[in-house]
Design a protein around this motif. Structure first.
Motif, mmCIF file in Angstrom:
data_model
loop_
_atom_site.group_PDB
_atom_site.id
_atom_site.type_symbol
_atom_site.label_atom_id
_atom_site.label_comp_id
_atom_site.label_asym_id
_atom_site.label_seq_id
_atom_site.Cartn_x
_atom_site.Cartn_y
_atom_site.Cartn_z
ATOM 1 N N UNK A 181 0.831 -1.208 0.000
ATOM 2 C CA UNK A 181 0.000 0.000 0.000
ATOM 3 C C UNK A 181 0.863 1.255 0.000
ATOM 4 N N UNK A 182 0.385 2.280 -0.729
ATOM 5 C CA UNK A 182 1.033 3.594 -0.725
ATOM 6 C C UNK A 182 0.061 4.672 -0.254
ATOM 7 N N UNK A 185 -1.151 6.877 5.172
ATOM 8 C CA UNK A 185 -0.800 6.363 6.498
ATOM 9 C C UNK A 185 0.437 5.477 6.467
ATOM 10 N N UNK A 186 0.895 5.103 5.280
ATOM 11 C CA UNK A 186 2.063 4.238 5.161
ATOM 12 C C UNK A 186 3.334 5.085 5.064
ATOM 13 N N UNK A 187 4.507 4.449 5.212
ATOM 14 C CA UNK A 187 5.756 5.211 5.129
ATOM 15 C C UNK A 187 5.898 5.862 3.767
ATOM 16 N N UNK A 188 5.749 5.056 2.740
ATOM 17 C CA UNK A 188 5.964 5.493 1.361
ATOM 18 C C UNK A 188 4.590 5.730 0.732
ATOM 19 N N UNK A 193 -2.685 4.242 -3.953
ATOM 20 C CA UNK A 193 -1.884 3.412 -4.839
ATOM 21 C C UNK A 193 -1.436 2.150 -4.155
ATOM 22 N N UNK A 194 -1.025 1.178 -4.963
ATOM 23 C CA UNK A 194 -0.563 -0.096 -4.425
ATOM 24 C C UNK A 194 0.352 -0.787 -5.412
ATOM 25 N N UNK A 249 5.752 10.691 -7.872
ATOM 26 C CA UNK A 249 5.865 10.930 -6.434
ATOM 27 C C UNK A 249 6.464 9.700 -5.743
ATOM 28 N N UNK A 250 6.023 8.518 -6.163
ATOM 29 C CA UNK A 250 6.512 7.287 -5.556
ATOM 30 C C UNK A 250 8.006 7.089 -5.716
ATOM 31 N N UNK A 251 8.546 7.480 -6.864
ATOM 32 C CA UNK A 251 9.989 7.343 -7.082
ATOM 33 C C UNK A 251 10.782 8.224 -6.113
#
Length: 381
Positions: A181-182, A185-188, A193-194, A249-251
């Protein structure tokens, strides 16, 4: 709350100008749907967690759903799940027409074990969903061996576990299928997104089709082709795609993951030291076989404490501190009335009495002192 003290949130994503610039660059490129940045994010994330393939999707719920579809789970099947998890873990079993069967967790980690899974296995059991709850690694190796012995399929719900380790390797390494999970509430985070990760190339290819309506040629491939491409729809699929804006953003977030984990472990150690002298309060910690990313830091007051967990939540709120009830138990929700399980005393104790304390990258020692001072004051009453 004194006017000079700001409110302490329970969680706050570590986002900044780099993420904003990356998102803006994706928008300016004109390619905002699933495209090259998604592919890059898939490769980078899979490499980080020790998997051969990553398949980015719109949420971890979507990832879990696609995972069960890929495993061939359907009507008439039973899937062992921990009740002590966000309700999506059980919901996805019902999405494919199968039946979730709730199993107990161990008190020390809040995670499913081979023994608790065995207690609810029947002739109809086809699969197990193992959750690495709150970032605390479950003993996935023991569960993988258990499932292999009994011919069961295993899907790992690693929603909270990016950056956690199991016997020195990243959680998810070696998993047949793991879902991530993204959510903020998660770190990343990518907003929503997932991701699914796997070492199986054929499974990965099918998952990529399933997330995009079952098309045998992706929209990105059609766009890049210099000749006309007529796609075919090979099976029932879904619209579970991630956007290039999210992946951009995820990168950036992925490059920060090691720093996030290091800081959260430092903060967890700070809580552990501060809480050491408080009687009747057990805090979550690393299991002997792994290290948590401390996505959540939860504590469990002793049973019979006057006012219990809710009194502590109220006292923290009055002091301007956001905390949360502990992990939910799906079998206690109206949506799951009548679903099978064994007695779940550990699950019910944790969900009834635990609370999640504030923990975020920019949290200060002074803010931790404020949290612990409230707990200390309540412990003395």
């Amino acid at each position: 709350m004194p006017a000079q003290l700001g409110r302490i949130p329970v969680m706050k994503p570590w986002l900044g100008e780099e993420e904003a610039a990356a998102a803006a660059e994706a928008v300016a490129s004109g390619w905002v749907a699933q495209g090259p940045r998604v592919a890059e994010f898939e490769r980078a994330f899979a490499a980080r967690v020790g998997a051969a393939h990553g398949i980015a999707v719109s949420s971890c719920t979507a990832a879990l759903h696609l995972g069960l579809v890929a495993l061939g789970i359907g009507p008439g099947d039973e899937v062992v799940v921990p009740s002590l998890s966000f309700i999506a873990t059980a919901n996805v079993v019902r999405y494919v027409g199968a039946r979730p069967v709730f199993a107990e967790v161990e008190a020390a980690t809040g995670n499913l074990t081979a023994e608790t899974a065995e207690a609810v296995r029947t002739a109809r059991t086809r699969a197990v969903i193992l959750v690495h709850q709150g970032g605390v690694p479950a003993d996935a190796e023991a569960l993988r061996a258990y499932c292999a012995r009994h011919g069961l399929l295993l899907l790992e719900d690693a929603a909270c576990a990016a950056g956690s380790t199991l016997r020195g390797r990243p959680v998810g390494a070696g998993a047949a299928l793991a879902a991530w999970s993204f959510h903020p509430r998660k770190l990343l985070t990518t907003g929503e997104g997932g991701m699914l990760t796997t070492d199986d190339p054929a499974c990965a290819e099918r998952l990529r089709r399933l997330r995009e309506h079952g098309m045998d040629v992706s929209a990105a491939q059609r766009h890049l082709s210099r000749t006309p491409v007529l796609e075919r729809y090979t099976e029932l699929g879904f619209n579970y795609r991630m956007t290039d804006i999210q992946a951009a953003v995820g990168l950036v977030q992925l490059a920060k993951l090691d720093a996030m984990v290091a800081r959260r472990r430092e903060l967890a150690a700070g809580y552990r030291e501060r809480l050491r002298a408080l009687p009747g309060l057990v805090a979550i910690d690393d299991p002997p076989y792994g290290e948590s990313n401390f996505q959540s830091y939860w504590v469990l007051p002793e049973e019979g404490r006057p006012g219990g967990r809710d009194r502590l939540l109220a006292a923290l709120a009055e002091a301007g501190i956001s905390a949360r009830r502990g992990i939910m138990a799906a079998h206690l929700e109206p949506a799951y009335a009548g679903h099978p399980s064994v007695p779940l005393p550990v699950t019910e104790r944790i969900t009834r009495d635990s609370l999640i304390l504030p923990l975020f990258h920019t949290m200060t020692g002074e803010e931790q002192d404020r949290v612990v001072e409230v707990l200390r004051r309540e412990a003395g009453r």
